[in-house]
Design a protein around this motif. Structure first.
Motif, PDB file in Angstrom:
ATOM      1  N   UNK A 157     -22.353  59.372  55.350  1.00  0.00           N
ATOM      2  CA  UNK A 157     -23.067  59.124  54.097  1.00  0.00           C
ATOM      3  C   UNK A 157     -22.819  60.283  53.137  1.00  0.00           C
ATOM      4  N   UNK A 158     -22.956  59.980  51.861  1.00  0.00           N
ATOM      5  CA  UNK A 158     -22.859  61.026  50.836  1.00  0.00           C
ATOM      6  C   UNK A 158     -24.119  60.944  49.985  1.00  0.00           C
ATOM      7  N   UNK A 172     -20.324  55.579  53.343  1.00  0.00           N
ATOM      8  CA  UNK A 172     -18.887  55.793  53.179  1.00  0.00           C
ATOM      9  C   UNK A 172     -18.042  54.765  53.931  1.00  0.00           C
ATOM     10  N   UNK A 173     -18.666  53.960  54.788  1.00  0.00           N
ATOM     11  CA  UNK A 173     -17.921  52.888  55.450  1.00  0.00           C
ATOM     12  C   UNK A 173     -17.776  51.704  54.500  1.00  0.00           C
ATOM     13  N   UNK A 200     -14.747  58.826  46.705  1.00  0.00           N
ATOM     14  CA  UNK A 200     -13.397  58.422  47.142  1.00  0.00           C
ATOM     15  C   UNK A 200     -12.786  59.496  48.042  1.00  0.00           C
ATOM     16  N   UNK A 201     -12.972  60.768  47.668  1.00  0.00           N
ATOM     17  CA  UNK A 201     -12.427  61.852  48.489  1.00  0.00           C
ATOM     18  C   UNK A 201     -13.103  61.900  49.854  1.00  0.00           C
ATOM     19  N   UNK A 208      -9.224  59.726  57.425  1.00  0.00           N
ATOM     20  CA  UNK A 208      -8.187  60.607  57.983  1.00  0.00           C
ATOM     21  C   UNK A 208      -8.677  61.275  59.270  1.00  0.00           C
ATOM     22  N   UNK A 209      -9.960  61.622  59.331  1.00  0.00           N
ATOM     23  CA  UNK A 209     -10.506  62.215  60.549  1.00  0.00           C
ATOM     24  C   UNK A 209     -10.473  61.219  61.693  1.00  0.00           C
TER      25      UNK A 209
END
Length: 672
Positions: A157-158, A172-173, A200-201, A208-209
């Motif tokens: 989450x952000x 973020x999913x 987005x970042x 990527x993780x």
């Protein structure tokens, strides 16, 4: 068979674990009213010791059904002094939620916890609580967390806003933004335009993780293909279950913010209980019962409850485990108990009246088969002590039994009877820890206790040799008493102990009286010239005389005492103190301060080096006088934000510096 999730809530003191548990119980409608730590009405922290201190003092278990799953949350104490409680329970859970505050300067306190979770390969998530009080940029909080975790942190989450401007979060999913509402589900909301780049970042960084452990996902990213949500969720579940990543969630437990998404992740992504059992090389569907004790409780009425994890088989009421009959099976919700007739593999329940069963024990039906070798928590070594005694001397007979029960409930405690100082010493992990233990002795076992700082078991020895003469002559009207000896008294090398010899010729002291001489010498050595036991000394009986009628073994014993009493002052008595070999562990940033701490405690640094397996930590070896050890753990934790620790062992005796010896002897003279 039910599907179980057993989750430990862990994290530093005041991070909000108990408040998070209250919110979890409230959003699942297990409770109708959310309790408050300040008001003292929470499901957890229900003991008098916890209520008084407004902190968790022991593990609280809360089990409930939700979404077709059976959950058990173990709310673990946050105080570093109560770490053993947490370690004992971690061996029985499927995952842990690390609760922390959004303050970068406090994140270091998580380092030992992350080290343990990673070392034991326990899947864990992070819940950054109290986001409404965040004073630092979220990126700084995240960077600080990354410094103390050996596993990659993956943002789930952000946050949208912080402090009083906290509005919600972005998943973020799904890349969907949500708006918080106090104690209610969050509503979807448009993604704030000013956060589009950060989202987005963060989304890309998460993928990527995950791709580091999934070749298919990596191919999709290289081909610029957006993976479906189902694939991302499956990766999160798989990699969390293998303890390869640490998902990060945000929220405010007190307001209920972020609690539902966290619970949803625990339902969908946390490992299932059966998978954890299989990782222990156990088969949950087996007919053979295998369980493990995570915690023992004693009620004020004296009843014993053992919190156990059922790893394999089915546990039934009345079953005989480790030669002890189960007196009842209960599902716990804090101090509430629900009676069960059985418990399945994967469940965590409480069993009554398992006398003699200790924390960490593996429970089986004894049938001659091999007992599985289950992991157990490391036993923390004691670092702080108090001398204890009942307030009422009539209660001395109750002390041993009460302390034994106390140790059964809290195995990080230990005790000893120190013969040289005639004290009973209670050992633990710090001042708060021992004060809690003392409170329990008073409340649960009706044994009020008084305490004081333990006396240092000083010894004394001598620096030079001397000869002495002792004559005991006593006439009572009938047979008298007569004994006459000459002794040579010599110092020995440190650590060589006491020896007694004789070089008698011509029978000047008959053989049958020589044991009396040695006995007199040994008795005198128990309380020397300075008032302490004498060590490292050689005494030789060289000459003497006797009376054919009046001499006896007792008379020669008294003569020997007189000779020692007159001869020892001429041997330059010296005070000795016990020296401990100490190995201190500290984050490297505090090493120089810890080195000064050792010097300030009359310590001798032997060397230091990087701590094996601990990034940016040092290990310092030193000698420290026992007299300087009492406050060492308190000062070490104060210097290192609570994370520094040490182990120690008795090493040798050493002469006390003259100025220190003067103070010690003056104090002894005043006290006695």
């Amino acid at each position: 068979m039910n599907s179980f999730r057993n989750i430990a809530l862990v994290g530093p003191y005041s991070s909000g674990k108990t408040t998070l548990l209250e919110s979890l119980l409230h959003v699942t409608e297990v409770t109708t009213r959310k309790g408050s730590v300040k008001e003292g009405n929470t499901v957890g922290d229900a003991s008098a010791e916890a209520r008084e201190r407004q902190m968790s003092t022991e593990v609280t278990a809360a089990s409930f059904e939700h979404g077709g799953l059976s959950f058990t949350f173990l709310d673990c104490p946050g105080s570093v002094e109560l770490l053993q409680e947490t370690l004992n329970c971690l061996v029985g859970v499927d995952a842990a939620v690390v609760v922390c505050e959004p303050e970068p300067q406090k994140v270091l306190t998580l380092a030992p916890l992350f080290q343990t979770l990673d070392e034991w390969e326990i899947p864990h998530l992070v819940f950054i609580n109290k986001m409404d009080r965040a004073n630092s940029p979220f990126s700084e909080v995240l960077d600080a967390l990354k410094q103390v975790s050996s596993r990659p942190l993956v943002l789930h989450q952000y946050p949208i806003g912080q402090n009083e401007d906290l509005q919600g979060f972005i998943d973020l999913v799904s890349e969907q933004a949500f708006h918080y509402h106090p104690d209610s589900p969050a509503d979807p909301m448009p993604l704030p335009a000013e956060l589009a780049d950060q989202e987005k970042a963060a989304h890309t960084e998460m993928l990527e993780a995950l791709a580091d452990f999934d070749d298919h996902l990596l191919e999709e990213l290289l081909e610029d293909i957006e993976p479906p949500q189902s694939e991302v969720l499956q990766d999160l579940k798989t990699e969390l279950g293998a303890d390869l990543i640490v998902p990060v969630f945000v929220g405010v437990a007190e307001a209920g913010y972020g609690v539902r998404p966290l619970l949803d992740a625990l339902e969908k992504e946390a490992p299932e209980a059966n998978d954890t059992a299989k990782s222990r090389e156990l088969e949950p569907s087996s007919d053979r019962l295998v369980a493990q004790v995570l915690k023992n409780y004693f009620s004020p009425q004296g009843g014993k409850l053992s919190l156990v994890r059922v790893w394999q088989g089915t546990l039934t009421d009345g079953m005989i485990l480790n030669q002890v009959r189960v007196g009842g099976i209960y599902r716990l919700l804090g101090q509430q108990q629900k009676t069960l007739t059985q418990a399945e593999a994967g469940d965590i329940v409480a069993l009554s009246r398992l006398d003699g069963v200790k924390t960490g024990d593996t429970l089986v039906v004894v049938d001659g088969s091999a007992v599985p070798d289950l992991p157990t928590a490391q036993q923390l070594e004691p670092v702080y002590s108090l001398a204890i005694a009942p307030r009422d001397r009539k209660d001395e007979v109750k002390l041993s039994s009460a302390v034994s029960k106390l140790l059964e409930e809290d195995p990080s405690l230990s005790w000893e009877h120190r013969e040289t100082t005639h004290e009973i010493i209670l050992w633990g992990q710090g001042d708060i820890h021992l004060k809690i233990a003392i409170d329990r002795l008073g409340r649960k076992h009706k044994l009020p206790i008084k305490t004081h700082t333990p006396h240092v078991p000083y010894k004394e020895s001598i620096r030079k040799s001397a000869s002495s003469h002792g004559r005991y002559k006593h006439q009572t009207g009938g047979h008298g008493q007569f004994g006459d000896v000459r002794l040579d008294i010599k110092p020995k090398a440190r650590g060589e102990g006491f020896t007694f010899k004789e070089t008698i010729v011509g029978g000047v002291v008959p053989r049958q009286y020589i044991p009396g001489v040695e006995m007199g010498v040994r008795e005198f050595l128990q309380h020397g010239v300075l008032g302490f036991p004498i060590v490292d000394i050689d005494v030789t009986l060289t000459d003497g005389s006797y009376h054919s009628v009046d001499s006896s073994e007792q008379a020669f014993k008294q003569a020997a005492r007189i000779a020692m009493q007159s001869g020892l002052p001429n041997c330059q008595p010296v005070l000795l103190e016990p020296i401990e070999r100490v190995i201190l562990s500290t984050p490297t940033k505090f090493t120089s301060q810890v080195l000064r701490l050792i010097s300030n405690h009359r310590g001798q640094v032997l060397g230091y080096e990087g701590k094996s397996g601990w990034d940016s930590w040092d290990e310092i070896s030193a000698y420290l006088p026992m007299a300087e050890m009492q406050s060492l753990i308190i000062e070490l934790r104060s210097l290192t934000q609570g994370v520094g620790f040490f182990i120690w062992r008795d090493d040798h005796l050493e002469e006390v510096p003259d100025k220190v010896a003067e103070r010690v002897l003056a104090r002894v003279e005043t006290e006695f």
